[in-house]
Design an enzyme around this catalytic site. Structure first.
Site, PDB file in Angstrom:
ATOM      1  N   GLY A  48       0.752  -0.818   0.446  1.00  0.00           N
ATOM      2  CA  GLY A  48       0.163  -0.755  -0.002  1.00  0.00           C
ATOM      3  C   GLY A  48       0.673   0.999   0.309  1.00  0.00           C
ATOM      4  N   GLU A  49       0.707   2.194   0.850  1.00  0.00           N
ATOM      5  CA  GLU A  49       1.328   3.577   0.688  1.00  0.00           C
ATOM      6  C   GLU A  49       2.095   3.263   1.854  1.00  0.00           C
ATOM      7  OE1 GLU A  49       2.235   5.149  -2.128  1.00  0.00           O
ATOM      8  OE2 GLU A  49       3.370   5.318  -0.771  1.00  0.00           O
ATOM      9  N   SER A  50       3.278   3.436   2.495  1.00  0.00           N
ATOM     10  CA  SER A  50       3.390   2.700   3.587  1.00  0.00           C
ATOM     11  C   SER A  50       3.780   4.428   4.707  1.00  0.00           C
ATOM     12  CB  SER A  50       5.929   2.427   3.383  1.00  0.00           C
ATOM     13  OG  SER A  50       5.854   3.482   2.928  1.00  0.00           O
ATOM     14  N   CYS A  80       6.321  -5.542   1.023  1.00  0.00           N
ATOM     15  CA  CYS A  80       6.347  -4.302   0.166  1.00  0.00           C
ATOM     16  C   CYS A  80       6.230  -2.650   1.045  1.00  0.00           C
ATOM     17  CB  CYS A  80       5.712  -4.090  -1.603  1.00  0.00           C
ATOM     18  SG  CYS A  80       5.851  -3.323  -2.470  1.00  0.00           S
ATOM     19  N   ARG A 107      12.605   3.101  -0.856  1.00  0.00           N
ATOM     20  CA  ARG A 107      11.482   3.391  -1.474  1.00  0.00           C
ATOM     21  C   ARG A 107      11.284   3.256  -2.841  1.00  0.00           C
ATOM     22  NH1 ARG A 107       8.112   6.989   1.242  1.00  0.00           N
ATOM     23  NH2 ARG A 107       6.286   5.783   0.305  1.00  0.00           N
ATOM     24  N   ILE A 136       5.534  -4.217  -7.442  1.00  0.00           N
ATOM     25  CA  ILE A 136       4.708  -2.572  -7.687  1.00  0.00           C
ATOM     26  C   ILE A 136       5.489  -1.599  -6.776  1.00  0.00           C
ATOM     27  CG2 ILE A 136       2.140  -1.703  -7.815  1.00  0.00           C
ATOM     28  CD1 ILE A 136       1.357  -4.819  -7.752  1.00  0.00           C
ATOM     29  N   ARG A 137       5.669  -0.790  -7.503  1.00  0.00           N
ATOM     30  CA  ARG A 137       6.259   0.525  -6.803  1.00  0.00           C
ATOM     31  C   ARG A 137       7.473   0.081  -5.370  1.00  0.00           C
ATOM     32  NH1 ARG A 137       3.751   4.058  -4.933  1.00  0.00           N
ATOM     33  NH2 ARG A 137       1.378   2.943  -4.669  1.00  0.00           N
ATOM     34  N   HIS A 172       4.705  -9.052  -3.839  1.00  0.00           N
ATOM     35  CA  HIS A 172       3.592  -9.694  -3.480  1.00  0.00           C
ATOM     36  C   HIS A 172       3.041 -10.882  -4.198  1.00  0.00           C
ATOM     37  CE1 HIS A 172       2.142  -5.212  -2.826  1.00  0.00           C
ATOM     38  NE2 HIS A 172       3.365  -4.995  -4.120  1.00  0.00           N
ATOM     39  N   GLU A 174       1.117 -12.614  -2.966  1.00  0.00           N
ATOM     40  CA  GLU A 174      -0.315 -12.236  -2.222  1.00  0.00           C
ATOM     41  C   GLU A 174      -1.506 -12.243  -3.999  1.00  0.00           C
ATOM     42  OE1 GLU A 174       1.422  -9.914  -1.908  1.00  0.00           O
ATOM     43  OE2 GLU A 174      -0.485  -7.723  -2.177  1.00  0.00           O
TER      44      GLU A 174
HETATM   45  N1  GLN Z   1       5.860   2.561  -2.931  1.00  0.00           N
HETATM   46  C1  GLN Z   1       4.704   2.517  -1.391  1.00  0.00           C
HETATM   47  C2  GLN Z   1       6.020   2.859  -0.900  1.00  0.00           C
HETATM   48  O1  GLN Z   1       7.730   3.196  -0.468  1.00  0.00           O
HETATM   49  C3  GLN Z   1       5.139   0.727  -1.731  1.00  0.00           C
HETATM   50  C4  GLN Z   1       4.084   0.060  -2.571  1.00  0.00           C
HETATM   51  C5  GLN Z   1       3.576  -1.446  -2.859  1.00  0.00           C
HETATM   52  O2  GLN Z   1       3.101  -1.236  -1.886  1.00  0.00           O
HETATM   53  N2  GLN Z   1       3.043  -1.630  -3.794  1.00  0.00           N
HETATM   54  O3  GLN Z   1       4.791   2.757   0.656  1.00  0.00           O
END
Ligand code: GLN
Length: 200
Positions: A48-50, A80, A107, A136-137, A172, A174
């Site tokens: 998600g977004e940390s 992630c 990150r 993913i990112r 990921h 999952e």
């Molecule tokens: N880029 C996100 C972060 O820095 C992590 C991306 C993800 O969990 N898929 O939090």
């Protein structure tokens, strides 16, 4: 025996973890506050977004309770953003972290051009074919102290680690049909009969 696993559900890809865990026969609790941690035997921190997830953990002693549980031996698995939140050090960032992994993470480490991609990785201890990993990112681990076991790398970059009861992937697991990473995590949950005291 059914393990009771909490999935942190404040933001991000928690439903997918729930599905994999249920497929493997575990009981799942969606964790949205400190009180939901009661009675679980392991915890997954999803992607998600940390920064967003961290802001929630900073409040009401939520993160502190997770740290206490981890120190008592509770198995915790971060994917992630979850890996970032577990890391003691985050490059160029003062964001909140649980500080449970002796690592330095970067990150969005694979750059904007290749923000999302898939790769097949050999994983230490996994039998059979390589593991399909969806990034993913994603972050990666820039530095890991000796007590951190490196389970997989992608082109020299550390992307899967374990330190005792803490497990983390930059990718990921999952999001694919391959359930080996979640199976590995469930094996980290001690059998009820062997448990001296509640670890989580
Ligand atoms: N880029 C996100 C972060 O820095 C992590 C991306 C993800 O969990 N898929 O939090």
């Amino acid at each position: 025996m059914k393990e009771k696993i909490g999935v942190l559900a404040v933001q991000g890809a928690f439903r997918e973890h729930r599905q994999v865990l249920e497929k493997l026969g575990a009981e799942v609790v969606e964790v949205r506050s400190k009180n939901d941690l009661e009675g679980i035997e392991g915890l997954i921190i999803p992607g998600g977004e940390s920064t967003a997830i961290g802001k929630q953990l900073e409040m009401d002693g939520f993160g502190e309770r997770i740290v206490q549980m981890a120190q008592a031996g509770c198995p915790i698995f971060g994917t992630c953003a979850g890996m970032i939140l577990l890391s003691k050090r985050i490059e160029q960032s003062k964001q909140y972290s649980l500080g449970l992994l002796d690592t330095l993470v970067r990150r969005n480490a694979f750059g904007r051009q290749v923000a999302s991609f898939e790769a097949d990785l050999p994983v230490k201890g996994f039998q059979g074919k390589e593991l399909r990993a969806v990034f993913i990112r994603a972050p990666y681990v820039l530095e890991a102290d000796p007590q951190v076991e490196i389970l997989a790398k992608y082109e020299d970059k550390i992307v899967f680690v374990r330190q005792g009861n803490i497990l983390a992937t930059a990718f990921h697991p999952e999001l694919t049909e391959d359930t080996r990473v979640h199976e590995y995590f469930l094996k980290m949950v001690p059998d009820k009969a062997d448990r001296k005291e509640q670890s989580c």
